[in-house]
Every structure is written in structure tokens, then in C-alpha cells.
Design an enzyme around this catalytic site. Structure first.
Site, PDB file in Angstrom:
ATOM      1  N   LEU A 285      41.532  46.894  40.671  1.00 62.91           N
ATOM      2  CA  LEU A 285      41.224  45.548  40.189  1.00 62.91           C
ATOM      3  C   LEU A 285      42.344  44.594  40.562  1.00 62.91           C
ATOM      4  O   LEU A 285      43.518  44.862  40.291  1.00 62.91           O
ATOM      5  CB  LEU A 285      41.040  45.556  38.665  1.00 62.91           C
ATOM      6  CG  LEU A 285      40.027  46.562  38.105  1.00 62.91           C
ATOM      7  CD1 LEU A 285      40.025  46.487  36.587  1.00 62.91           C
ATOM      8  CD2 LEU A 285      38.642  46.303  38.676  1.00 62.91           C
TER       9      LEU A 285
ATOM     10  N   VAL B 287      43.475  45.971  32.508  1.00 67.91           N
ATOM     11  CA  VAL B 287      42.604  47.057  32.966  1.00 67.91           C
ATOM     12  C   VAL B 287      41.651  47.494  31.861  1.00 67.91           C
ATOM     13  O   VAL B 287      40.443  47.629  32.070  1.00 67.91           O
ATOM     14  CB  VAL B 287      43.440  48.239  33.470  1.00 67.91           C
ATOM     15  CG1 VAL B 287      42.547  49.430  33.800  1.00 67.91           C
ATOM     16  CG2 VAL B 287      44.248  47.842  34.695  1.00 67.91           C
TER      17      VAL B 287
ATOM     18  N   LYS C  15      45.327  55.737  44.840  1.00 64.75           N
ATOM     19  CA  LYS C  15      45.772  54.424  44.351  1.00 64.75           C
ATOM     20  C   LYS C  15      47.128  54.050  44.934  1.00 64.75           C
ATOM     21  O   LYS C  15      47.329  52.931  45.419  1.00 64.75           O
ATOM     22  CB  LYS C  15      45.833  54.435  42.821  1.00 64.75           C
ATOM     23  CG  LYS C  15      46.309  53.123  42.197  1.00 64.75           C
ATOM     24  CD  LYS C  15      45.398  51.961  42.551  1.00 64.75           C
ATOM     25  CE  LYS C  15      45.919  50.628  42.024  1.00 64.75           C
ATOM     26  NZ  LYS C  15      45.862  50.517  40.577  1.00 64.75           N
TER      27      LYS C  15
ATOM     28  N   CYS D 219      51.483  45.606  39.989  1.00 68.58           N
ATOM     29  CA  CYS D 219      51.110  46.841  40.705  1.00 68.58           C
ATOM     30  C   CYS D 219      52.019  47.177  41.883  1.00 68.58           C
ATOM     31  O   CYS D 219      52.652  48.240  41.901  1.00 68.58           O
ATOM     32  CB  CYS D 219      49.660  46.739  41.186  1.00 68.58           C
ATOM     33  SG  CYS D 219      48.453  46.738  39.850  1.00 68.58           S
TER      34      CYS D 219
ATOM     35  N   LYS E 206      55.850  48.359  41.327  1.00 77.20           N
ATOM     36  CA  LYS E 206      56.046  49.655  40.663  1.00 77.20           C
ATOM     37  C   LYS E 206      55.384  50.796  41.430  1.00 77.20           C
ATOM     38  O   LYS E 206      55.888  51.926  41.424  1.00 77.20           O
ATOM     39  CB  LYS E 206      55.551  49.607  39.211  1.00 77.20           C
ATOM     40  CG  LYS E 206      54.067  49.610  38.993  1.00 77.20           C
ATOM     41  CD  LYS E 206      53.750  49.544  37.499  1.00 77.20           C
ATOM     42  CE  LYS E 206      52.252  49.624  37.231  1.00 77.20           C
ATOM     43  NZ  LYS E 206      51.685  50.949  37.519  1.00 77.20           N
TER      44      LYS E 206
END
Length: 434
Positions: free
Chosen positions: A156, A14, A207, A263, A266
Site C-alpha cells: 500500500l 495498514v 516485500k 517503508c 527501514k
């Protein structure tokens, strides 16, 4: 658009993508990392992660003087002799902690380290995926009335991070200080993307909400594939029929050995924990996690059946180890999860992955890693496709057939053309396919 002086703390997937892409938009960016060897490599234009286009951006913007690399957050924020930084992006790891909640130790450590170095009027941006309330907690920790905190989550995808950054579906910016949110949103003005300006808590939740929805969609299609196997239907035709509905779409409707990566695992666990702390149950997300774990065991059952009912002493060739094609990331890889299950039943495993040509201690211990795909087939009782690398489609399947002891391929990604394999004399077993 005004060029800003930006510090990016953390130079992983990131942070490095954020820094290089912001520099390509004309901003002056300094990226920091605690790994001095990595910083030296980045100064030389060497990017360790497999991310198309990223190395080119680093070299180009280094040459243009818009991108530099330093060791440590203090050096990035307070070590320069030029103009003070105006925006500081926190792009540090937030791994799964005890009980599934996000571990914010790195966020807190950086905030404590730089709080007295931040120039007045600076904006601190949480770019890492963090639970609702982190912006407020960061603001309290900084204890600076003259420094605003903004949530600006990243969206991303590994393997297409540069493309995603420069051509985003949306940009989400949240803060209780409207002027600070607008300043951060203005950094992206050249991109012309839809921008959602909101409060910090809503931005933080976006998110998790997005990733958990995608995880639910993947778990749903995997459940459909199991049903197709039982009923004799074809999941490819089913999902094609679904995907033409604009309310559903074609994306994330391909079955596989489960979802993974840095991603989704978690973030789903974190949302369950965040909801539980608020006294809310989210059974859809919990069921998606359970379905994902079950999917890996179903792949084990499918492979066991393909080799005659027992895996003990069977030699299996694995195609793919990374969690998805186009990356070298092994974190929470469903391919490795299935490999560990196979090894637990006594199978001998040899694996090939274009993104992981060598063994990675602590990650690939269950398998022998080789650097040629034909080596995984040599003497194997079955070949198992676990990652959807496109180059697997164009293997010399006649040569593969000649190397196999038993000519069977279990394709957990439905990647291969079954007719091509059949002409090579290989039996093909898919997921949810007739």
C-alpha cells in the site's frame, strides 16, 4: 466468496485500510487498537490520517454492520459473543530497531497476548513488514498446532492505500500450510488480482525485495540527475527516453531530495541486516542508502549556491514537509532531513504543507510552520520546493514574487513550470535540468 469473521490488530495506515477494505468486500471485521481515544473517534467515523476514501469506507461499513472497533487485541479475538474469528491480521508497527533491523516487539507482544484466545482452526496473518523467518517464529511463539501462520505482505502506498488495496497489482500469500494460504487468498477473491501462493519465507522476502528495488531505482535516477547537472544534460529528457523501454518503465524515475517515508528507509536497512545475518553482502542496496543520504546534502549545496554561498542568517521559505504529496506523514521525510541540514547551517526556516498545517512537536522543530503558502515567501531569500504537492503549481506566482526578498526558487522535485516562474520574474533552479 464466503464472508469471514476477521480481526485486525492495529488500526494505523495498514490496519485501518486492511480492515475497512476487507469489510467492503463483505467480510465481518473487528479492528483493535490500544489507543482508546482513537477507537472512540473511529466509532464515530473520524479518521485521523489523511488517506483519500478511507473515512468514507469506515462510515459506510460501520453503518452496514460489517466493521467495528474495540480496544485491545484480547477484545478483538476473544471478546465477542458471536461467531469466533477465523482470521487474525497482525498490522502492528515494526519500526527500525538497533542496527537497522526490524523491531518485532509489537508482533511478539500481540502473539503472546492472544495465543490462548485463538479458536481452533484460526489463521494468524502477518500483514506488517517483517524479516524472513517471522512467520516461523510466530508459529513457535503461539505454540498452537491447531493455528496456522501465514505471511501476506501489504503493498500500500500512502495517499493511495484504498486504491492499492482494492485494485492490487498482485496478492502474495505464503505459508507452509497450503490450506491456510488458500483460505487467506480467498479473502481477496472478489478483486480478481494475480495471486502468488508460496512458502512463508518467500512471501516475507517479496516485500523487502520490491521496496529495495524501488529504492535503488530512485537512488539511480538521483545519481543521473547529478550527472546531468554537471554535463548540461536534461534529466527529464533522459528519463523519458529510458521510460519508454518496457523493461524499465516510467515509474520511480523522477529525481528529488531523496526517498523516505515509513517503508523504504527501514526496509532497505532491514534487508541489509537480514542479508548480513545470512552471511551475504548486498552492495547495491547499501549503495542506494548511501546515495540517498548524499542526495540530501546535494540539495543543501544547491540551495546554498542559490542564495550566494552562505546560509547563515538567510531566511528560507519551504514548500512541503511530508515525505510525499497526498499524505500527512512526516516519518523519515526527506523534506525534514533537508530542513534540518539547512537549520544546522544557520538558516531561518518557514514552511507550509497542505497535509501538515500546524507544527508537530518533535518533528517540525527545525521550522516555523504556517498555514498559508504566501507567508513562507514573505521576506524570504529563496523559496525551496521539497514535496511534490500539485497545488504548488497553481500558486499566484506574481504575488509570491512580490513577497520574496530575492526572487529565486529551488525546486528539488522539478515540480514547477519554469516558464511560469520566469514570467513572474523568478529564477528557477531544478535538479538535473538545463
Amino acid at each position: 466468496m464466503f464472508a469471514r469473521r476477521i480481526a485486525v490488530i492495529g488500526s494505523g495506515y495498514v490496519g485501518l485500510t486492511t480492515g475497512a477494505c476487507l469489510a467492503s468486500l463483505g467480510h465481518r471485521v473487528v479492528c483493535a487498537d490500544i489507543d482508546s481515544a482513537k477507537v472512540e473517534r473511529l466509532r464515530e467515523g473520524v479518521v485521523d490520517i489523511l488517506e483519500p476514501g478511507l473515512a468514507d469506507l469506515v462510515v459506510e461499513n460501520r453503518a452496514a454492520g460489517r466493521l467495528e472497533f474495540v480496544v485491545g487485541a484480547r477484545e478483538a479475538v476473544g471478546g465477542g459473543d458471536g461467531d469466533p474469528v477465523e482470521v487474525v491480521f497482525l498490522c502492528v508497527p515494526t519500526p527500525m530497531g538497533v542496527g537497522g533491523a526490524a523491531d518485532l516487539a509489537a508482533v511478539r507482544a500481540v502473539a503472546e497476548e492472544v495465543r490462548h484466545l485463538l479458536p481452533s482452526g484460526c489463521v494468524v496473518v502477518n500483514k506488517s513488514t517483517v524479516p524472513v523467518g517471522t512467520a516461523e517464529a510466530t508459529r513457535r511463539l503461539l505454540n498452537r498446532r491447531d493455528v496456522a501462520v501465514v505471511s501476506n505482505p501489504e503493498f500500500l502506498r500512502e495517499g493511495s492505500a484504498v486504491q492499492d488495496f482494492l485494485h492490487p497489482d498482485r496478492i502474495v500469500v505464503g505459508s507452509d500450510a497450503q490450506d491456510a494460504a488458500e483460505r487467506v487468498a480467498a479473502l481477496y477473491s472478489k478483486l480478481g488480482a494475480p495471486t502468488v501462493l508460496t512458502d512463508a519465507a518467500s512471501a516475507e522476502l517479496v516485500k523487502y525485495a520490491a521496496n529495495c528495488f524501488l529504492a535503488m531505482k530512485l537512488s539511480y535516477v538521483n545519481a543521473l540527475a547529478e550527472l546531468c547537472d554537471v554535463l548540461g544534460a536534461d534529466v527529464g529528457d533522459v528519463t523519458e527516453g529510458m521510460g519508454h523501454d518496457r523493461r524499465i518503465g516510467q515509474a520511480f524515475l523522477r529525481p528529488g531530495p531523496g526517498w523516505g517515508g515509513s517503508c523504504l528507509p527501514k526496509d532497505t536497512q532491514a534487508l541489509v541486516q537480514v542479508a548480513a545475518a545470512a552471511g551475504i553482502d548486498v552492495p547495491l542496496v547499501s549503495a542506494s542508502i548511501e546515495t540517498n543520504e548524499r542526495q540530501q546534502r546535494l540539495m543543501l549545496d544547491k540551495i546554498r549556491a542559490a542564495v550566494g554561498g552562505s546560509l547563515a542568517g538567510r531566511r528560507l521559505g519551504l514548500l512541503g514537509l511530508t515525505f510525499k504529496a497526498g499524505t500527512d506523514d512526516l516519518r523519515d521525510s526527506p523534506a525534514l532531513a533537508v530542513a534540518r541540514l539547512l537549520r544546522g547551517e544557520g538558516a531561518e526556516l518557514t514552511a507550509y504543507d497542505p497535509g501538515c498545517p500546524h507544527a508537530v512537536p518533535g518533528m517540525t522543530d527545525a521550522v516555523t510552520v504556517v498555514d498559508e503558502p504566501l507567508l513562507v515567501a514573505k521576506g524570504a531569500d529563496a523559496l525551496v520546493v521539497l514535496t511534490e504537492w500539485p497545488e504548488f503549481r497553481s500558486l499566484d506566482w506574481a504575488a509570491v514574487a512580490g513577497a520574496l526578498t530575492s526572487r529565486v526558487v529551488v525546486d528539488t522535485r522539478n515540480l514547477l513550470d519554469s516558464d511560469v516562474l520566469r514570467r513572474a520574474g523568478i529564477s528557477w533552479v531544478g535538479v538535473g535540468r538545463r
